[in-house]
Design an enzyme around this catalytic site. Sequence first.
Site, PDB file in Angstrom:
ATOM      1  N   GLY A  95      -3.113  54.411  -5.837  1.00 20.74           N
ATOM      2  CA  GLY A  95      -3.125  53.144  -6.557  1.00 20.74           C
ATOM      3  C   GLY A  95      -4.114  53.133  -7.704  1.00 20.74           C
ATOM      4  O   GLY A  95      -3.828  52.601  -8.785  1.00 20.74           O
ATOM      5  N   ASP A 315     -13.745  48.305   0.276  1.00 20.55           N
ATOM      6  CA  ASP A 315     -13.218  49.451   1.029  1.00 20.55           C
ATOM      7  C   ASP A 315     -13.858  49.595   2.403  1.00 20.55           C
ATOM      8  O   ASP A 315     -13.305  50.269   3.281  1.00 20.55           O
ATOM      9  CB  ASP A 315     -13.407  50.746   0.237  1.00 20.55           C
ATOM     10  CG  ASP A 315     -12.432  50.856  -0.924  1.00 20.55           C
ATOM     11  OD1 ASP A 315     -11.381  50.182  -0.886  1.00 20.55           O
ATOM     12  OD2 ASP A 315     -12.718  51.613  -1.870  1.00 20.55           O
ATOM     13  N   LYS A 342      -3.650  46.132   0.040  1.00 21.61           N
ATOM     14  CA  LYS A 342      -4.123  47.514   0.019  1.00 21.61           C
ATOM     15  C   LYS A 342      -3.002  48.423   0.541  1.00 21.61           C
ATOM     16  O   LYS A 342      -1.836  48.046   0.543  1.00 21.61           O
ATOM     17  CB  LYS A 342      -5.403  47.634   0.850  1.00 21.61           C
ATOM     18  CG  LYS A 342      -6.612  46.968   0.203  1.00 21.61           C
ATOM     19  CD  LYS A 342      -7.021  47.726  -1.049  1.00 21.61           C
ATOM     20  CE  LYS A 342      -8.303  47.215  -1.652  1.00 21.61           C
ATOM     21  NZ  LYS A 342      -8.692  48.012  -2.844  1.00 21.61           N
ATOM     22  N   ARG A 346      -4.326  45.070   5.332  1.00 23.27           N
ATOM     23  CA  ARG A 346      -5.435  45.499   6.187  1.00 23.27           C
ATOM     24  C   ARG A 346      -5.942  44.397   7.103  1.00 23.27           C
ATOM     25  O   ARG A 346      -6.492  44.700   8.162  1.00 23.27           O
ATOM     26  CB  ARG A 346      -6.573  46.087   5.336  1.00 23.27           C
ATOM     27  CG  ARG A 346      -6.262  47.499   4.869  1.00 23.27           C
ATOM     28  CD  ARG A 346      -7.430  48.173   4.195  1.00 23.27           C
ATOM     29  NE  ARG A 346      -7.037  49.514   3.760  1.00 23.27           N
ATOM     30  CZ  ARG A 346      -7.596  50.175   2.766  1.00 23.27           C
ATOM     31  NH1 ARG A 346      -8.581  49.626   2.080  1.00 23.27           N
ATOM     32  NH2 ARG A 346      -7.177  51.383   2.442  1.00 23.27           N
ATOM     33  N   ARG A 390      -7.985  54.467   5.668  1.00 26.45           N
ATOM     34  CA  ARG A 390      -9.200  53.780   6.115  1.00 26.45           C
ATOM     35  C   ARG A 390      -9.025  53.160   7.502  1.00 26.45           C
ATOM     36  O   ARG A 390      -9.978  53.117   8.288  1.00 26.45           O
ATOM     37  CB  ARG A 390      -9.635  52.739   5.083  1.00 26.45           C
ATOM     38  CG  ARG A 390      -9.925  53.382   3.728  1.00 26.45           C
ATOM     39  CD  ARG A 390     -10.843  52.588   2.860  1.00 26.45           C
ATOM     40  NE  ARG A 390     -10.890  53.171   1.519  1.00 26.45           N
ATOM     41  CZ  ARG A 390     -11.618  54.222   1.167  1.00 26.45           C
ATOM     42  NH1 ARG A 390     -12.379  54.828   2.063  1.00 26.45           N
ATOM     43  NH2 ARG A 390     -11.582  54.687  -0.075  1.00 26.45           N
TER      44      ARG A 390
END
Length: 432
Positions: A95, A315, A342, A346, A390
């Site tokens: 991205g 993040d 994201k 998330r 993540r």
Amino acid sequence: MIKKLSIQPASGLQGDLSVPGDKSVSHRGLILGAISQGTTTLHHFLPAADCLSTLTALQKLGVPIKRVDTTVTISGRGLRGLTQPQQPLDMGNAGTATRLLTGLLAGQPFETTLVGDTSLSQRPMERVRQPLQAMGAQVQLTAGHLPMTITGRTLHGSRTEMQVASAQVKSALILAALQADQASTIIEKLPTRDHTERLLQQFGGQIETAPDQRTITVQPQPALVGQSLTIPGDFSSAAFFVTAATIIPNSHVRLTNVGLNPTRTGFLNILRRMGGQVTVDHEHRMGEPVGTLDVRFAQLHPVQVTATEIPAVIDELPLVALLAATANGISTISGAAELRVKETDRIATIVTELQKLGVRITSQPDGFVIDGRKSWRQPTEPLASHGDHRIGMMMAIAALRLAAPAELESAEAVNISYPTFFEDLARLSQGV
């Protein structure tokens, strides 16, 4: 390629670790090196899937690039020296690169189409199209998403008030502004990571940030000059081990040469408010502030995180949730609606995965509420990354704290940003 891993409980993490190069800086170093004159060398480059997508895209735009392990040599083509690719550029899951290249390609004298994987094709691109269009760019989206076709045009200097706090959109506008007919001003909603501004100055660019840290002025640039850069360790990658050492008893970990750009380290401020035991030493500069993080196990207090803090911790918010799940009270994270766009939603994936451990967590439109006082339980189904690097790394860390082994599905998602994550985790924990 890994698909599923069994993660063993850890009795404590011990040791020193140097994390891989920063993903944000690796992307930007590649792009600025490509449009500079002369040779740029990047040391400690991150050879993860996202950064390799950027490297490949630039090669297809006519930029000679050679990589040997973590050293990359770029023969710059200058700001006007890119060439039209023979086919659409496949950006994979990247991205950051997609949005930055949109700004760069908006001023190039040819047409380019960008495509991506399923996840990237669901991420919003209107936020970058609109301000570029105000500069005279021609960007065509598919229902607000990829595929995206950029037809290069003469760009005009502009004054843009950003509607979202996004370093990616800001950086796209900066790259477009370098090619404009006069100076451009960008006004951020909230300050965001400033790697592009710092690096551009190193390459000889004329860019100025006002004392409010939100107003940026970019001058059109006749030429940038190639540089030799050593990329600092990725703070976001280091944060996984900071979290692991904090929540697993008998832990003491030192993370060396970690980038400590103040627009990235909001996580440390939050951790300290929670009672975390983390100190910084051996501070120096590698183009950006760098230092060693010394982390030990700690009993944590609940925390409230609000909108003004979000850009500097975006993040690491999955890790803030994980920390809160071990704290002795109720924590709230708000103003984080950006998490929903994201690699996955998330907010939804954090809630789904932590609930597998018995954590009391409820979602809000822009965040979540977490009560860390309930003991965790062994999951009755595999933990999952949902294809999100993540989330996968967060749940791998969480699994170390369980009483028995747990399975993690789609573990290969870590390759997006940290291909050696499980090897490094095993070195410190013997838990994978």
